[in-house]
Design a protein around this motif. Sequence first.
Motif, mmCIF file in Angstrom:
data_model
loop_
_atom_site.group_PDB
_atom_site.id
_atom_site.type_symbol
_atom_site.label_atom_id
_atom_site.label_comp_id
_atom_site.label_asym_id
_atom_site.label_seq_id
_atom_site.Cartn_x
_atom_site.Cartn_y
_atom_site.Cartn_z
ATOM 1 N N GLY A 172 0.755 -0.992 0.034
ATOM 2 C CA GLY A 172 -0.009 0.026 -0.174
ATOM 3 C C GLY A 172 0.926 1.347 -0.116
ATOM 4 N N GLN A 173 0.202 2.359 0.357
ATOM 5 C CA GLN A 173 1.151 3.757 0.513
ATOM 6 C C GLN A 173 0.618 4.400 1.635
ATOM 7 N N PHE A 174 1.381 5.458 2.204
ATOM 8 C CA PHE A 174 1.376 6.016 3.543
ATOM 9 C C PHE A 174 1.612 7.400 3.186
ATOM 10 N N ASN A 175 1.062 8.240 3.926
ATOM 11 C CA ASN A 175 1.630 9.772 4.053
ATOM 12 C C ASN A 175 1.281 10.167 5.504
ATOM 13 N N TYR A 176 2.325 10.356 6.199
ATOM 14 C CA TYR A 176 2.240 10.720 7.758
ATOM 15 C C TYR A 176 2.810 12.215 7.854
ATOM 16 N N LYS A 177 2.338 13.126 8.535
ATOM 17 C CA LYS A 177 2.952 14.276 8.917
ATOM 18 C C LYS A 177 2.363 14.687 10.246
#
Length: 303
Positions: free
Chosen positions: A286-291
């Motif tokens: 899958g893909q992730f985008n953490y900030k």
Amino acid sequence: MKKYVTSLMLCLLMLPLVAQTQGDTIYHFRFEPGNDGLYTAYRNNGTELSRLLACVVQNKEAILAGTVPIQVDGYCNSLDDETEARATARIRSNRVKSELITREGLTEACFTTRNHTSGGDYVTVRIVIPTSPSETGPEQQAETERLAAEAQRATAEQEADRLQAEAEAQHIAAEQARLVAEKQQTEAEQTRQAAEQQRTEASHPAHDSYHLALRANLLRWATLTPDLGLEWRINPSWGIAVNGSWTSWSWSDKDRRYALWEVAPEVRYYMGEKKAWYLGAMFKAGQFNYKLSETGKQGDLMG
């Protein structure tokens, strides 16, 4: 034993009468145990009936006049109920009397009838023909011996009937025992099959019957990450599942970010009697985008 003593006593009681009446003749008609039908083909009944009819024809005028009485004794000891046995003995006596009434025109007044619930399954007919006092000697003795022989023959036939009845009773008892044993065996087999079915149902829970199931990981939902899965249960021990997750959150004017999506196929092997535990092999992509702070991370994931 009681009925044979009774028969012997009847024979002994008849001997003095024979000595006084040389013309006395006894005819025996046999009946099947528990049956009231008079069959001429059964146990020499046809011959006895012919002899009786001949004697009646010879003495018909005296019989109708009442000087030559006919004594009829009906017997039945093959039924347990005494009332039913006496009724059967009465019907048997009437069967024999009906032959004489219909064939030779006699009336009920010609007969003296007695019915008994012991002694055997037969009817005796005795015709008492008076003789003159001068008729004594060898002929009277021969007649006495003949009647005694008939009494012995009747006793022997009663013994044979008794042995046959005992053999039939033993056969019926053995057959009943066999049927009871078969019934018990059948019930035991049914009990065994029921226990086997219960054991099988216990080892294969009800949920084993479905093929597709919708699943969810509640821990992922607790982290605000919706998660759903679909499992195909091939058999009680093996299953194939596919799980998917997706979430996207932004806050602080989009300076903060929590987003991802992923797909995870899995193979499971269920263990234990109730198949409540399993070992599995899973692949995740899958893909992730953490900030969550000033510095964020974004990219592909695989595991």
